[in-house]
Design an enzyme around this catalytic site. Sequence first.
Site, PDB file in Angstrom:
ATOM      1  N   TYR A  77       0.817  -1.223   0.000  1.00  0.00           N
ATOM      2  CA  TYR A  77       0.000   0.000   0.000  1.00  0.00           C
ATOM      3  C   TYR A  77       0.851   1.274   0.000  1.00  0.00           C
ATOM      4  O   TYR A  77       1.719   1.450   0.850  1.00  0.00           O
ATOM      5  CB  TYR A  77      -0.993  -0.028   1.161  1.00  0.00           C
ATOM      6  CG  TYR A  77      -1.847  -1.276   1.102  1.00  0.00           C
ATOM      7  CD1 TYR A  77      -2.785  -1.436   0.080  1.00  0.00           C
ATOM      8  CD2 TYR A  77      -1.668  -2.321   2.017  1.00  0.00           C
ATOM      9  CE1 TYR A  77      -3.536  -2.606  -0.017  1.00  0.00           C
ATOM     10  CE2 TYR A  77      -2.424  -3.485   1.925  1.00  0.00           C
ATOM     11  CZ  TYR A  77      -3.352  -3.628   0.893  1.00  0.00           C
ATOM     12  OH  TYR A  77      -4.073  -4.778   0.779  1.00  0.00           O
ATOM     13  N   ASP A  78       0.539   2.155  -0.955  1.00  0.00           N
ATOM     14  CA  ASP A  78       1.247   3.437  -1.104  1.00  0.00           C
ATOM     15  C   ASP A  78       0.549   4.568  -0.371  1.00  0.00           C
ATOM     16  O   ASP A  78       1.176   5.556  -0.004  1.00  0.00           O
ATOM     17  CB  ASP A  78       1.255   3.874  -2.583  1.00  0.00           C
ATOM     18  CG  ASP A  78       1.939   2.863  -3.457  1.00  0.00           C
ATOM     19  OD1 ASP A  78       2.877   2.214  -2.969  1.00  0.00           O
ATOM     20  OD2 ASP A  78       1.511   2.727  -4.630  1.00  0.00           O
ATOM     21  N   THR A  79      -0.774   4.446  -0.288  1.00  0.00           N
ATOM     22  CA  THR A  79      -1.578   5.515   0.309  1.00  0.00           C
ATOM     23  C   THR A  79      -2.269   4.959   1.547  1.00  0.00           C
ATOM     24  O   THR A  79      -2.935   3.928   1.472  1.00  0.00           O
ATOM     25  CB  THR A  79      -2.623   6.042  -0.706  1.00  0.00           C
ATOM     26  OG1 THR A  79      -1.928   6.468  -1.884  1.00  0.00           O
ATOM     27  CG2 THR A  79      -3.403   7.205  -0.125  1.00  0.00           C
ATOM     28  N   LYS A 100       1.962   8.127   0.962  1.00  0.00           N
ATOM     29  CA  LYS A 100       1.072   9.287   1.100  1.00  0.00           C
ATOM     30  C   LYS A 100       0.177   9.016   2.301  1.00  0.00           C
ATOM     31  O   LYS A 100      -0.419   7.929   2.417  1.00  0.00           O
ATOM     32  CB  LYS A 100       0.177   9.414  -0.139  1.00  0.00           C
ATOM     33  CG  LYS A 100       0.703  10.363  -1.171  1.00  0.00           C
ATOM     34  CD  LYS A 100      -0.426  10.679  -2.160  1.00  0.00           C
ATOM     35  CE  LYS A 100       0.125  10.959  -3.532  1.00  0.00           C
ATOM     36  NZ  LYS A 100      -0.905  10.886  -4.572  1.00  0.00           N
ATOM     37  N   ARG A 108      -3.965   0.152  -4.173  1.00  0.00           N
ATOM     38  CA  ARG A 108      -2.743   0.314  -3.369  1.00  0.00           C
ATOM     39  C   ARG A 108      -2.980   1.305  -2.217  1.00  0.00           C
ATOM     40  O   ARG A 108      -2.077   2.003  -1.770  1.00  0.00           O
ATOM     41  CB  ARG A 108      -1.567   0.755  -4.258  1.00  0.00           C
ATOM     42  CG  ARG A 108      -1.193  -0.346  -5.292  1.00  0.00           C
ATOM     43  CD  ARG A 108       0.121  -0.095  -5.982  1.00  0.00           C
ATOM     44  NE  ARG A 108       1.256   0.069  -5.095  1.00  0.00           N
ATOM     45  CZ  ARG A 108       1.939  -0.923  -4.517  1.00  0.00           C
ATOM     46  NH1 ARG A 108       1.585  -2.187  -4.724  1.00  0.00           N
ATOM     47  NH2 ARG A 108       2.971  -0.671  -3.731  1.00  0.00           N
TER      48      ARG A 108
END
Lengths: 299, 299
Positions: A18-20, A52, A239
């Site tokens: 996961y990016d966010t 983020k 993500r």
Amino acid sequence: MSKRLSATADYEELLDKYDTWLFDCDGVLWRGDHLIDGVVEVLSLLRERKKKLFFVTNNATKSRKNYKKKFDQLGLKVDVDEVFGSAYASAVYISSVMKMPKTKKVYVIGMKGLEEELDEEGIAHLGGTDPADNTLADFSLKNFHPDPNVGAVVCGLDTSVNYTKLSKAFAYLHRDKDCAFLATNIDSTYPSAEGLLPGAGSISAPLAFALGRKPISIGKPAETMLDCVRAKYQYDPERTIMVGDRLNTDIEFGKRGGLATLLVLTGITHESEVVGPNASTTVPDFFTNSIGDVRAVLS
Amino acid sequence: MSKRLSATADYEELLDKYDTWLFDCDGVLWRGDHLIDGVVEVLSLLRERKKKLFFVTNNATKSRKNYKKKFDQLGLKVDVDEVFGSAYASAVYISSVMKMPKTKKVYVIGMKGLEEELDEEGIAHLGGTDPADNTLADFSLKNFHPDPNVGAVVCGLDTSVNYTKLSKAFAYLHRDKDCAFLATNIDSTYPSAEGLLPGAGSISAPLAFALGRKPISIGKPAETMLDCVRAKYQYDPERTIMVGDRLNTDIEFGKRGGLATLLVLTGITHESEVVGPNASTTVPDFFTNSIGDVRAVLS
């Protein structure tokens, strides 16, 4: 079935996938005025890994600016643009989704933060913190001169709620079926540092009961909040992960938005609501005792 | 189908058939502070014909004694024993049905009349008109020391309702599943002289919402009110008629009690709710424009 995270590899996997990261605040990052153990380290870790971060709260008693002060006080470094509150989302909804004409006004049952967000969007408002409406004096329709320009009533948590405000809001909604009935959120309870109190949903409940009409709720689990995030930032739902302590708001919110969901047990939800015979039908993808558990990857 | 009364013979038949007449007050005998035309004559006529009269009101803001003053002011001669209010019925319910021990107390969201009826039944109470709870100051559980003897919360119409009272009531009910949750009545609206205001049901609604638990409602249409009448007077349901202006309280109440029902159109109900395609599923046996119409038999 929800996956219980416990091994270091579980948390590493989460960081990879996961990016966010969307966080609920109360019950996840802090409880009342007490920071939850490990939060500082985990947020730092996420920032180091270039994630983020967004902080999504149903709390409508504070504007984003004021809500940020809470982070500051607890030693958490965040940007005001990373904070999304239901007061802000309500103001955005009124101006951008309802597209309420600027000549129209909102009657507010709510606190300063809600008024500040309406001001930021250039929405005229009545009620709220106006001393004239913050009274326990008798209310009579005889002395009430409704403003013909009121086009919406918005209810948030208001610890000064009273019969005058309820009666005026009722009058606006009852006289005019086209007057919008909004709630910043309909949380049943509010987690104060010392325990549960009636939540924002109990502020709109008297009107909903008297009118036989439910409010449009803006906060989690409604997607309006996510629309607000999306309006500002692009993110890939696949993500993105929503971290929260409430199944019926946070986790439901993540699921409706097609996000992954992580439940923490530092807030309102007990493990027996996640696993076992009495588990809720709202099933988070993952659960862990505390967001602080993510520190495992540091050791 | 409901029978519309209009001919003199219709009213004569009613007088022949029914010995006991139960009246709702607001919307039937008066509206706000205005007596409905013909009420004095009709009540006199009923007394001349030796009818038993009872006045059954959901208004819990006044004790029976004080409610009688309203009759006096309007020039209607009634005995206090003919008056049955939901405050009185709530007190009787707590002492006689719940049989709450005398060591226990009630937390009140309500007004003087409710407290007076509790006093008459020897029931200890907290909250209500206590100045400490009639405040818009911030409430914190930190400064709240719950009374361990509170065994019930009772909610009536309270024009001084506020977050302190709601929070205390919530705390009593949330901590103790055995704490009874009562409402004097759950009328959605209250008919003031100048128009509708939120009713008693909107006072218990925030708690019902926050707790996910409905109150036991004592007033019409619940049979508890009729049990109170029955405890004092014998009557033959077949020769008893309930006269009211609300389908979902008065008429429903009469029907549940096996009484005949007469709807008058001087209150909240429009004729279109009684006849035609949009009629309610609650069908009164009879309806007429006004109780004053019974004067037809005098001419």
